[in-house]
Structures are given as C-alpha cells and as structure tokens.
Design an enzyme around this catalytic site. Structure first.
Site, PDB file in Angstrom:
ATOM      1  N   PRO A  68       0.805  -1.219   0.000  1.00 39.73           N
ATOM      2  CG  PRO A  68      -0.566  -1.450   1.843  1.00 39.73           C
ATOM      3  CD  PRO A  68       0.692  -1.956   1.241  1.00 39.73           C
ATOM      4  CD  GLU A  69       4.587   2.394  -3.224  1.00 35.02           C
ATOM      5  OE1 GLU A  69       4.842   3.487  -3.767  1.00 35.02           O
ATOM      6  OE2 GLU A  69       5.161   1.348  -3.545  1.00 35.02           O
ATOM      7  NE  ARG A  75       4.303  -9.803   3.853  1.00 38.98           N
ATOM      8  CZ  ARG A  75       4.803  -9.428   2.683  1.00 38.98           C
ATOM      9  NH1 ARG A  75       5.611  -8.399   2.630  1.00 38.98           N
ATOM     10  NH2 ARG A  75       4.512 -10.064   1.586  1.00 38.98           N
TER      11      ARG A  75
END
Length: 311
Positions: free
Chosen positions: A2-3, A123
């Site tokens: 995700p940017e 994560r």
DNA sequence: GGAATAACCTGGATGC
DNA sequence: TGCATCCAGGTTATTC
C-alpha cells in the site's frame, strides 16, 4: 504494497460508509495491531466504543478517522497505517471472520445500517491507534478528505504528498538541495515527501530518466520539476487504475484488486526490455530492498557501477 | 543533526 | 514430500 494510490482507494471506499457512523462494538483479536496505540487493547476498545466517526482522512500512507468531540475530552481520531500487508474491509454486520483479521469495529450508520469495518494484516506491520488531534503547522487542511486544519500527533512529522493542494514545490526543492543521499532514498523519506514507496519511486525515477543513486542535491531545478511532474503522473495513473496489486496483499474495501501492475515500466520487470530504449531493466540491492531501473535511460552520474542481480 | 542500518513480521517461492 | 532458507518492504529505533 500500500502506497498513496492504494491507501487513497481504501479511504475513498470507507468515507461514505463510515462518515456519521457510530461505533457500537470493538473487538481486538490481536494486540499487535495496536503497536501505535499508547494503551492496551481494552483501553482502545473503551476509547472508541459509542463514539461517532466524522470522516475518513489521508495524508501520504496514513489514514485517520476523526471522532466527534466529547465535552471535556481532547479532539481525537483513530489513526491507521496499512504497513506492508494491511487491509481495511467493509463487510455486513456479523460476517464470518476474515483471514488475518486483527481488529473488528461494528458500526451503525444512519443510512447504511449495521456494518463491520475489519482491519486485516498478514505481516502485522500495520496498526491502529487512538491519537490526539493537533493543529497543522501551516494552518492548511490536515489531509485529503477533511477541511479541518488539524492532524493526529503521530502524523505530524509526515510531509504533505505530491497530490495535496497544500504541497509546496519550493519546500520540496529546498529539502532536496540539502540532501546528500541518493534521490531514491529521499523519495522514500516520508518527512520530505509522503505517499511514495518502493514501487512508485522506481516508476517515477524511470519516467524522469533519473538514476536512483544520484545524490538528491545534485539534481538541477529543472530535473526536480520534471521528477515532480512524473511522480504526480504515476500516482494519478495508479489511482485511476485502482492501485497496484501483485497478490492478495492489496485490495480495496470490497476485497477487489487494482490493475496498475499491468502498467509498471520497471518495477518487477528485471531483464525485460525498457519501454524507451529496449535495454534490459536491471535490479540492484538497495537498503534491504530492490531498485529497478534502465541502465541506459537512467545514467549513473557518479559512474559507480552497482552490482546487478539476475532475475 | 544527518545518514545509514537493523529489526519487526508472515507466507509464498525456491532449493535441497 | 518435507524442511530450511530467502525474499518482499514501511516505519522507527539505534548506531555511526
């Protein structure tokens, strides 16, 4: 990963569903999803239960959801960062547990009825927290999706992103002129410019024909302007295509993938011909990650030949 | 104070 | 087939 485009897709999906909704229940399944929160899981639950969400706001890769003010309480927001693999999904109330579900908020919306907002994270690099809102130093709106000039304290150090109307090109150019580090490292520094991660840094540098290792301070004024144009173009195109999805690690609030992976020119294309000159794209190690670039279009100004890796 | 690096983390891919 | 290792990378604390 995700940017900015991926986070904006999530924000835009959440905004109509959660603005005006009351948090009727909170279930913290994994406290590792609250690493940014100062208190415990039960403290987090207490702090937001029965509070009303007023908006969904974004600056760079950070999201926050301002809570309507309670008398004698400081202004607060729920802040969220997706990290490497975080997702925020909207599901029907009472839906079955999602894979890697960490936190579930039950919402009651005056128009949409009961909903579940679910924070999933494989994560566990992402997290949620409750944080105080403070005034923005430049008195402009704190982030996209909200007009108030306030920002969560934990997001105060994050620079404005290139799509923010209050982004200052002059300040950006000045910051670069004082950085001896490689331009790619500076693009990833969220206190200089926010929203850019490894994928869009590589793509923007390729589009501007700038070598990722070129020291930021050696870029001409024209080159910086060109880079900024390309950064914005790459981010806007990715946004229009719903973001970049390589696998199930990035999806919108409905669980759908974006299409920008098909438009990448260098990232993940090691050994494939450059779209401009047909020279094979190379991949080099870069501070625990990778850089992808065209060795012909993006000349190394310092003539250092980094060690290339096979695909 | 600026710059560089390590650590955090999980699951898929790869090698043996 | 099963186990071990590598790799992906955003943020932040630590070190230089």
């Amino acid at each position: 990963m995700p940017e900015l485009p991926e986070v904006e897709v999530v924000r835009a999906g959440l905004a109509p569903a959660i603005s005006g909704a009351t948090i009727s229940g909170v279930n913290v399944l994994d406290e590792r999803a609250l690493t940014r929160h100062a208190g415990s899981g039960s403290d987090f639950e207490r702090a937001i239960t029965q509070r009303r969400v007023s908006a969904a706001v974004r600056r760079g890769k950070f999201l926050w959801f301002p809570l309507e003010t309670v008398p004698h309480m400081p202004e607060e927001a729920i802040i969220g960062h997706l990290g490497m693999s975080g997702q925020i999904l909207l599901r029907a109330s009472g839906s079955s547990r999602e894979r890697h579900e960490r936190v579930r908020l039950d919402l009651e919306h005056p128009e949409h009825g009961e909903l579940a907002m679910i924070f999933c994270d494989q994560r566990t690099f992402g997290s949620l927290a409750v944080d105080a809102l403070v005034p923005t130093p430049d008195s402009a709106a704190g982030g996209y999706g909200w007009s108030a000039a306030s920002i969560p304290r934990q997001v105060l150090h994050i620079a404005r992103d290139p799509l923010d109307p209050a982004f200052s090109e002059l300040h950006f150019r000045d910051s670069l002129s004082r950085k001896r580090s490689a331009i790619k490292r500076v693009l990833l520094d969220q206190s200089v410019v926010s929203g850019i991660g490894n994928i869009y840094a590589d793509e923007s540098l390729w589009a501007a024909a700038i070598h990722p290792e070129q020291p930021a301070a050696t870029l001409s004024e024209r080159a910086v302007s060109m880079l900024l144009v390309e950064v914005r173009a790459v981010l806007e195109k990715a946004l229009a295509e719903g973001g970049t999805s390589f696998d199930a690690q990035y999806v919108n609030v409905n669980g759908q993938a974006g299409y920008f992976a098909h438009s990448l020119n260098v990232y993940g294309r090691t050994g494939e011909p450059c779209g401009r000159c047909s020279t094979p794209i190379v991949r080099v190690s870069f501070t625990n990650r990778s850089s992808h670039y065209c060795p012909k279009c993006q000349q190394d100004p310092s003539s250092r030949r980094p060690h290339t890796q096979s695909p």
